[in-house]
Design a protein around this motif. Sequence first.
Motif, PDB file in Angstrom:
ATOM      1  N   GLY A   1     -60.113   3.629 -49.118  1.00  0.00           N
ATOM      2  CA  GLY A   1     -60.158   3.244 -50.524  1.00  0.00           C
ATOM      3  C   GLY A   1     -61.540   3.033 -51.094  1.00  0.00           C
ATOM      4  O   GLY A   1     -61.676   2.662 -52.265  1.00  0.00           O
ATOM      5  N   LEU A   2     -62.604   3.263 -50.313  1.00  0.00           N
ATOM      6  CA  LEU A   2     -63.961   3.065 -50.816  1.00  0.00           C
ATOM      7  C   LEU A   2     -64.398   4.276 -51.634  1.00  0.00           C
ATOM      8  O   LEU A   2     -64.189   5.423 -51.221  1.00  0.00           O
ATOM      9  N   SER A   3     -64.984   4.024 -52.783  1.00  0.00           N
ATOM     10  CA  SER A   3     -65.533   5.100 -53.603  1.00  0.00           C
ATOM     11  C   SER A   3     -66.964   5.398 -53.152  1.00  0.00           C
ATOM     12  O   SER A   3     -67.547   4.678 -52.335  1.00  0.00           O
ATOM     13  N   ALA A   4     -67.538   6.438 -53.728  1.00  0.00           N
ATOM     14  CA  ALA A   4     -68.909   6.800 -53.377  1.00  0.00           C
ATOM     15  C   ALA A   4     -69.886   5.681 -53.754  1.00  0.00           C
ATOM     16  O   ALA A   4     -70.807   5.358 -52.992  1.00  0.00           O
ATOM     17  N   HIS A   5     -69.664   5.060 -54.915  1.00  0.00           N
ATOM     18  CA  HIS A   5     -70.549   3.974 -55.332  1.00  0.00           C
ATOM     19  C   HIS A   5     -70.392   2.744 -54.442  1.00  0.00           C
ATOM     20  O   HIS A   5     -71.368   2.041 -54.167  1.00  0.00           O
ATOM     21  N   GLN A   6     -69.181   2.471 -53.990  1.00  0.00           N
ATOM     22  CA  GLN A   6     -68.980   1.340 -53.078  1.00  0.00           C
ATOM     23  C   GLN A   6     -69.617   1.591 -51.726  1.00  0.00           C
ATOM     24  O   GLN A   6     -70.058   0.656 -51.059  1.00  0.00           O
ATOM     25  N   LEU A   7     -69.692   2.852 -51.316  1.00  0.00           N
ATOM     26  CA  LEU A   7     -70.369   3.191 -50.068  1.00  0.00           C
ATOM     27  C   LEU A   7     -71.883   3.029 -50.202  1.00  0.00           C
ATOM     28  O   LEU A   7     -72.562   2.570 -49.269  1.00  0.00           O
ATOM     29  N   LEU A   8     -72.411   3.372 -51.385  1.00  0.00           N
ATOM     30  CA  LEU A   8     -73.851   3.314 -51.590  1.00  0.00           C
ATOM     31  C   LEU A   8     -74.348   1.922 -51.982  1.00  0.00           C
ATOM     32  O   LEU A   8     -75.523   1.612 -51.768  1.00  0.00           O
ATOM     33  N   ALA A   9     -73.498   1.104 -52.571  1.00  0.00           N
ATOM     34  CA  ALA A   9     -73.944  -0.180 -53.127  1.00  0.00           C
ATOM     35  C   ALA A   9     -74.672  -1.068 -52.117  1.00  0.00           C
ATOM     36  O   ALA A   9     -75.738  -1.623 -52.444  1.00  0.00           O
TER      37      ALA A   9
ATOM     38  N   ASN B   1     -69.757  12.215 -37.987  1.00  0.00           N
ATOM     39  CA  ASN B   1     -68.779  11.443 -37.203  1.00  0.00           C
ATOM     40  C   ASN B   1     -67.511  11.132 -37.980  1.00  0.00           C
ATOM     41  O   ASN B   1     -66.667  10.344 -37.516  1.00  0.00           O
ATOM     42  N   SER B   2     -67.366  11.732 -39.165  1.00  0.00           N
ATOM     43  CA  SER B   2     -66.187  11.546 -40.038  1.00  0.00           C
ATOM     44  C   SER B   2     -65.986  10.098 -40.462  1.00  0.00           C
ATOM     45  O   SER B   2     -64.890   9.709 -40.878  1.00  0.00           O
ATOM     46  N   GLU B   3     -67.042   9.292 -40.383  1.00  0.00           N
ATOM     47  CA  GLU B   3     -66.914   7.902 -40.812  1.00  0.00           C
ATOM     48  C   GLU B   3     -66.823   7.789 -42.326  1.00  0.00           C
ATOM     49  O   GLU B   3     -66.167   6.898 -42.853  1.00  0.00           O
ATOM     50  N   VAL B   4     -67.496   8.699 -43.044  1.00  0.00           N
ATOM     51  CA  VAL B   4     -67.381   8.692 -44.504  1.00  0.00           C
ATOM     52  C   VAL B   4     -65.946   9.003 -44.919  1.00  0.00           C
ATOM     53  O   VAL B   4     -65.399   8.380 -45.840  1.00  0.00           O
ATOM     54  N   VAL B   5     -65.309   9.957 -44.232  1.00  0.00           N
ATOM     55  CA  VAL B   5     -63.916  10.302 -44.531  1.00  0.00           C
ATOM     56  C   VAL B   5     -63.019   9.094 -44.302  1.00  0.00           C
ATOM     57  O   VAL B   5     -62.125   8.790 -45.109  1.00  0.00           O
ATOM     58  N   ALA B   6     -63.261   8.355 -43.202  1.00  0.00           N
ATOM     59  CA  ALA B   6     -62.460   7.172 -42.912  1.00  0.00           C
ATOM     60  C   ALA B   6     -62.652   6.101 -43.980  1.00  0.00           C
ATOM     61  O   ALA B   6     -61.689   5.445 -44.401  1.00  0.00           O
TER      62      ALA B   6
END
Length: 364
Positions: free
Chosen positions: A101-109, A91-96
């Motif tokens: 400005g979110l990094s991969a670690h901020q997405l996973l935290a 759904n391209s939500e990760v791209v959004a």
Amino acid sequence: MNLNFFPSPRLARYTVWLYVSRSLAVLLSLSMVLMMLNLLSESGKILAVSGNGEAELWRYVGYRFPQLIAFAFPFSFLLGALITFTTLNQNSEVVAMKAAGLSAHQLLAPLIAASIGLAGFSFAFNELVVVDGSRQLAAWDGNDYKPVPPDSGILSNVWVTAGDDLVQTRIVTGRGAGVRLRNVRLFERQDNSITRIIDADRGRPYEGGWMLEGVTIYDAGMNVVLRRPALRALEGVEPQRFTLAKVDPDAQNFVTLQRNIGEMERAGVTTATAETGFWHKLSQPLSTMLMPLLAAMAAFGLARSGKVLLRAAVGMALGFAYFVIDNFAVALGNVGAYPPLLAAWAPFLLFLLIGETVLIRSEE
């Protein structure tokens, strides 16, 4: 380095809700399927015992279902993380999120933080529910689904050596001088041959030995069967030999297992299996924390590249590789090939480093 791992509480709540709800749905579905398959295989044995009926089937479900939940718990959160990340990617939500400005670690935290809380719940569930059910089910199964005494210290199918003789007891209850045996079979041997087989309904400690009651003796030399109301046997065999002969980490809580390890050390009994199980009681629930990290491959990369399914497959392969290596390490720890602490924690630390390395090199 940006150490603000939760810059958007709203996005954190959103991703955690997706992760937890989908994982719990997988957990419930998988546990119910496993329960139905297991009940189909065991229901014939349960109902074959005279007096058993529908109530005993539900009793079996009550014992077995928590075990299946505990077994499927980390698998379910691996699959839940993969479903969540694949959906967000498609759904391209990760791209959004990354554009914001979110990094991969901020997405996973947020998902890892939720997994730590779930690991605490898993540990408490195992200690308060699964352990007791495992002990009761092992005793019931060991007695061929016949009634067993309502005792919290039940052990089943215990083998002990007494000199050249072998002793098998189907049920052991109590501790210390209060140890009681049920369905005892004593194999008396001489020159590597069995001379007598003694079956007894019950056994209790008596003046440095054991008093067996309801005794049937088969004498191989005379080829006769004798019956006696009682028989003194097993001189010098302490009660703790039976209670420490079979220490099952899955059927004992954390405190009881720690106490039994101390008793085994004082008695000179090998503790490799018990110590490995002791440390694995801590590392196994924490494996839930690894699942979002190992499944993170499915979250990143453009959906239109056509590699989302491949990334999800790689994440699933990493997760299942962890379970295989973890079980292998525990098996090596049980036989003493690995130190117990290393056997329980090495797979966790190894895959924590692998997940971090993959995440940093591919996304950070």
